[in-house]
Design a protein around this motif. Structure first.
Motif, PDB file in Angstrom:
ATOM      1  N   CYS A 831       0.527  -1.032   0.275  1.00  0.00           N
ATOM      2  CA  CYS A 831       0.648   0.046   0.315  1.00  0.00           C
ATOM      3  C   CYS A 831       0.667   0.954   0.107  1.00  0.00           C
ATOM      4  N   SER A 833       0.645   4.891   0.176  1.00  0.00           N
ATOM      5  CA  SER A 833       0.037   6.347   0.239  1.00  0.00           C
ATOM      6  C   SER A 833       0.628   7.509   0.205  1.00  0.00           C
ATOM      7  N   TRP A 863      -1.283   6.059  -9.873  1.00  0.00           N
ATOM      8  CA  TRP A 863      -2.405   7.129  -9.035  1.00  0.00           C
ATOM      9  C   TRP A 863      -2.379   8.422 -10.249  1.00  0.00           C
ATOM     10  N   GLN A 875      -4.892  12.284   2.393  1.00  0.00           N
ATOM     11  CA  GLN A 875      -4.054  12.342   1.834  1.00  0.00           C
ATOM     12  C   GLN A 875      -5.010  10.955   0.506  1.00  0.00           C
ATOM     13  N   LYS A 877      -4.544   6.712  -1.795  1.00  0.00           N
ATOM     14  CA  LYS A 877      -4.085   5.775  -1.377  1.00  0.00           C
ATOM     15  C   LYS A 877      -3.760   4.951  -2.640  1.00  0.00           C
ATOM     16  N   CYS A 914      -4.468  -2.101   0.621  1.00  0.00           N
ATOM     17  CA  CYS A 914      -4.426  -0.674   0.581  1.00  0.00           C
ATOM     18  C   CYS A 914      -5.505  -1.188   1.875  1.00  0.00           C
ATOM     19  N   LEU A 917     -10.488   2.539   1.376  1.00  0.00           N
ATOM     20  CA  LEU A 917     -10.063   2.736   0.679  1.00  0.00           C
ATOM     21  C   LEU A 917     -11.552   3.392   0.039  1.00  0.00           C
ATOM     22  N   GLY A 928      -7.304   2.615  -5.769  1.00  0.00           N
ATOM     23  CA  GLY A 928      -6.550   3.816  -4.812  1.00  0.00           C
ATOM     24  C   GLY A 928      -7.848   4.542  -4.241  1.00  0.00           C
ATOM     25  N   TYR A 931      -8.451  10.562   0.419  1.00  0.00           N
ATOM     26  CA  TYR A 931      -9.213  10.696   1.649  1.00  0.00           C
ATOM     27  C   TYR A 931      -9.326  12.520   2.024  1.00  0.00           C
TER      28      TYR A 931
END
Length: 932
Positions: A831, A833, A863, A875, A877, A914, A917, A928, A931
């Motif tokens: 994961c 992040s 991502w 955030q 991830k 992760c 999510l 991904g 947040y």
């Protein structure tokens, strides 16, 4: 017992990032009360006095950095202590208050600047308080506290600062609670003391007073208190000495000093001190009596009796002990001062002077004898005693109009009136043969040529009668004599030097002194000393490592020699002479082996000779390989593949691999710590190892939770090279996920690097140091944690940046940890992040890529996010599934204008998918999330 047979999975990886400058951080264990961060620049470790301090310096970097702990104390004037600690853990048992201060951990490995971190250690303590009592007027009468103002002062040493409270009996006293009581802190003491003032003493003020000192139970330190009983008899101490002052005694006597108290309430405590800071070792103190058995001159001085009861000022009475002594008897003869002639002649005046050191000087008496019969002062024989202020302990006999009958032996006798000390007698002969001195150097005694290490005697012949003391000193420079003094005395004119050194070469002056001779102008002579010594050469010992078929050049250089002429050299291999010759204008000689063969390995020597001996250069020519350097910064080196055993990824680089022949294999030795037996195996090496190449060898079947000692030895055609040993330890993980985290607080930025093929770089920054001219309406005002001092990485989109330009930040390599050491059937999940800040109307794009080793074709971003996301940190991830060693890349793309700064912080890589999510549509990868 011992390790099981091992199965090994071997992978060799070449990577540019294996050599890295040091980074360092300090972690703590031991008995800390509290550890707090101070403004992100200084950490404070609080500990109670007497507990155990333990600080560990965790380092990264390759080659393995060397660690050194040093300390400065709290004040600026304190210097670094010499007692440095050269291992990772600093351990101080039963720490004391003076050991507080700032501790520095410094790590260096020759790459970049040394890494330094510090932590301030604050030692907390609280001593028992002390109450002292004073009054506002003189201490003259009995019951002197009656109707007087009294001050009770309470003092306690502490860290942190102490708080005081006063009680009378069981009642708490506070400012304003009693009109007759005032409580305050003197301004100049800065909170170190608390004064209780009792104004115009009343009957109810006679009571028990308690001072309670408190540091508010920090570090579990309990309050301390002291009780003082105030009565109408409370008085400061007074004493009396039952001895004379001064006390004059003979050496060897026993001296007793008696001190008694004549007043004081509470009862005073008596103690003795001396002017030499400490009492003699053999002294005995019993109550108020000090006994000094078999006293010596060294124990003479002032002795004081001190009485204290913490009321008023301590009482002190002193007496001086004088120990009788007579020493250093000397004489000199002074010819008639009215004639320019140093000789004694009939009809002229002559004076004989005699001097001793006497204690006490007032007891000193002199007597004069001629040929053994007592003399009295007369008109022609005048006896005087010199003024003690001008020349202490001196007597003179003036003979006016010297006659032939005055020739004879004159004796000066010194004694002390008190007796008990042997007299000193000094004989002086006056005759026709009494002549002033003369000094000469014997033939052939200057210059003196000797060899270093010899014993030499410098000689001056002194004639005359009587023969005076001869003083030796350096004539050519202000330097001490061989014994360390500036001047050396000799009674026979000979200066003997044992084990003479080259620094003693030079001129030495011999000179007559007035003592035990004539008081005339000194006679002197000079002796030259020349110290020969063998050549000093460099290198004294040098190891030279070289492969077969290559040239080896050895150079031996002369630094200094005396004599420096006629220098001859001889080159040898073992006992075989290779080459010989003489130095001409050069101060060095060289010998070259054009092509090294097996017979050429060995010890080469070059002897350089002069009259005094030989100096030797030694060259150890060997094909031995340098030691490997273990790599301690392997990501996730340890894994648990079965309940009872574990595996360890052993990595290393080879120091200077190209210096010797190609390394064909490594001999691996492994043994469980505490056991004797080594298990050994050879690891073959294909091809040529290059500098910085990272080699990997996986150890399996290691028994939990045992630690192992691993030894690695390179092998070449020469044979075995230097070995390196390290310890492998098993530690169960706190959680099952291996984790990498970087918050960019350190300058090395966790081994992230800037991509060399992009348009511009990411910048490390903090809001506290940000330029006030920065572009408004874009970029963060603090780091992800909300700190103005914390650091983050961002792209600066102001001019000259253009739309579409790219900045890439590349992580270090991460090695995939397989579940099965023989291959990767199901790639593990990680994961990835990070936090991002994308605020501004011109925000471009932020991409995250997975870059796997050996893959040339670029894949799409794992991502991606574009546009203004608001003035806050969020955030991201994303789960990734690498199949080989990999890196992650963060790419920032400049938008259409200057209000487009993009920032990142707190990058994390954790083993496993992760979790949690949130569904969001602003990114391209469905594995991904973002947040808010």
């Amino acid at each position: 017992s011992g390790p099981r047979p091992h199965r090994y999975w071997i992978v060799c990886i070449i990577t540019r990032s294996s050599r890295a400058p040091p980074t360092v951080r300090i972690v703590h264990s031991g008995h800390a009360c509290n550890v707090e961060e101070e403004r992100h620049t200084e950490r404070v470790y609080t500990i109670r006095e007497g507990e155990t301090l333990e600080l560990t310096c965790l380092v990264t970097g390759h080659p393995r950095p060397q660690i050194r702990w040093t300390k400065t104390a709290g004040s600026v004037s304190d210097r670094f202590q010499d007692s440095s600690v050269f291992n990772e853990t600093l351990h101080i048992s039963k720490i004391q208050r003076h050991q507080g201060g700032r501790y520095y951990c410094k790590a260096e490995n020759g790459l970049g600047s040394p890494a330094i971190k510090s932590i301030r250690v604050d030692v907390y303590y609280l001593d028992d308080p002390l109450v002292t009592v004073h009054q506002s007027v003189g201490e003259a009468k009995e019951q002197f506290y009656y109707e007087r103002t009294v001050f009770l002062r309470c003092v306690a040493n502490s860290n942190p600062p102490v708080r005081y409270s006063w009680h009378r009996g069981r009642d708490v006293l506070s400012q304003g609670s009693d009109k007759g009581v005032e409580i305050y802190e003197p301004f100049f003491t800065q909170g170190e003391t608390k004064i209780l003032k009792l104004k115009n003493l009343r009957p109810q003020d006679y009571a028990n007073y308690s001072c309670i000192a408190s540091v508010r139970n920090v570090c579990g330190i309990s309050d301390r208190n002291i009780v003082f009983k105030l009565t109408n008899k409370t008085a400061s101490p007074s004493i009396k000495l039952l001895v004379e002052d001064p006390i004059v005694v003979n050496p060897g006597q026993t001296v007793s000093l008696v001190c008694i108290t004549t007043g004081g309430e509470p009862n005073p405590t008596l103690s003795w001190v001396s002017s030499s800071d400490s009492l003699p070792e053999k002294s005995v103190v019993k109550g108020g009596t000090l006994t000094l058995p078999a006293i010596t001159s060294d124990e003479a001085g002032v002795y004081s009796c001190v009485a204290s009861n913490n009321v008023g000022n301590p009482a002190k009475k002193s007496t001086t002990i004088v120990v009788r002594a007579l020493k250093k008897g000397r004489f000199w003869i002074t010819p008639d001062p009215y004639h320019n002639d140093d000789n004694i002649q009939i009809g002229r005046e002559v004076k004989i002077s005699c001097q001793v050191e006497a204690t006490p000087p007032e007891e000193l008496t002199f007597g004069w004898l001629k040929n053994g019969r007592a003399m009295r002062s007369s008109e022609r024989m005048v006896i005087t005693q010199t003024d003690p202020d001008i020349s202490p302990g001196t007597t003179n006999l003036d003979i006016i109009d010297l006659k032939f009958t005055d020739f004879g032996t004159y004796t000066c006798v010194a004694a002390l009136k008190g007796g008990g000390i042997p007299e000193i007698s000094i004989d002086v002969n006056i005759s026709s043969t009494t002549v002033p001195p003369n000094l000469t150097v014997p033939r052939g005694k200057s210059p003196l040529v000797v060899r270093e290490g010899d014993t030499v005697e410098l000689e001056c012949l002194v004639s005359g009668k009587p023969k005076p003391i001869i003083l030796w000193s350096r004539a050519d420079k202000e330097a001490p004599m061989p014994d360390g003094s500036l001047q050396a005395e000799s009674y026979d004119g000979v200066l003997r030097i044992v084990n003479v050194s080259r620094e003693m070469t030079g001129s030495y002056r011999c000179q007559t002194s007035q003592f035990n001779g004539f008081n005339v102008k000194p006679r002197e002579a000079v002796v030259e000393l020349i110290v020969q010594y063998p050549p000093s050469v460099e290198p004294v010992l040098l190891e030279m490592r070289q492969g077969l078929g290559r040239p080896v050049a050895m150079n031996c250089r002369v630094l200094r020699a005396h004599p420096s002429r006629v220098l001859r050299y001889e080159w040898r291999l073992g006992n075989r002479l290779l080459h010989a010759g003489h130095f001409d204008q050069s101060d060095e000689t060289e010998y070259t082996v054009k092509s090294l063969n097996r017979e050429g390995w060995g010890e080469y020597t070059c002897d350089v000779n002069n009259e005094a001996g030989a100096g030797r250069c030694t060259f150890l020519v060997t094909g031995k390989a340098y030691p490997p350097e273990f790599y301690y910064d392997t990501y996730s080196p340890l894994w648990q593949n079965r309940p009872t055993v574990y595996g360890f990824k052993l990595q290393w680089t080879q120091m200077n691999p190209n210096t010797v022949d190609r390394i064909v294999a490594y001999r691996l030795g492994i043994r469980q710590t505490g056991l004797q037996r080594w298990w050994e195996q050879e690891i073959p090496v294909d091809g040529t190892i290059t500098k910085g190449e990272l080699n990997t060898h996986n150890l399996t079947e290691l028994i939990k939770p045992a630690a192992y000692e691993v030894r690695l030895t390179p092998i070449t055609r020469f044979g075995e090279g230097d070995s390196t040993i390290r310890i492998i330890t098993y530690s169960a993980p706190v959680n099952p996920h291996l984790k990498f985290h970087c918050s960019f607080e350190e300058e090395p930025i966790c081994m992230f690097t800037q991509d060399k093929n992009d348009d511009f770089d990411w910048t490390r920054h903090s809001a506290a140091t940000r330029d006030t001219k920065y572009t408004p309406n874009t970029g963060p005002s603090d780091d992800r944690s909300g700190s103005k001092q914390g650091f983050y990485m961002y792209i600066e989109t102001s001019r000259p940046r253009k739309e579409g330009e790219v900045a890439r930040l590349v992580s270090p390599f991460f090695n995939v940890v397989p579940k099965n050491p023989y291959g990767i059937a199901n790639p593990p999940a990680y994961c990835f992040s990070f936090f991002f800040h994308m605020y501004g109307k011109h925000i471009g794009t932020l991409n995250a890529f997975l870059r796997q080793k050996g893959q040339t074709a670029a894949e799409g971003p794992a991502w991606s996010l574009s546009g203004n996301q608001g003035d806050r940190w969020k955030q991201a991830k994303v789960s990734i599934h690498p199949t080989t060693s990999f890196q992650v890349v963060l790419e920032g793309i400049r938008g259409p204008g200057i209000e487009g700064d993009i920032a990142i912080d707190d990058v994390t890589l954790e083993e496993g998918e992760c979790r949690d999510l949130p569904p969001i549509s602003k990114h391209k990868n469905t594995a991904g999330g973002v947040y808010p």
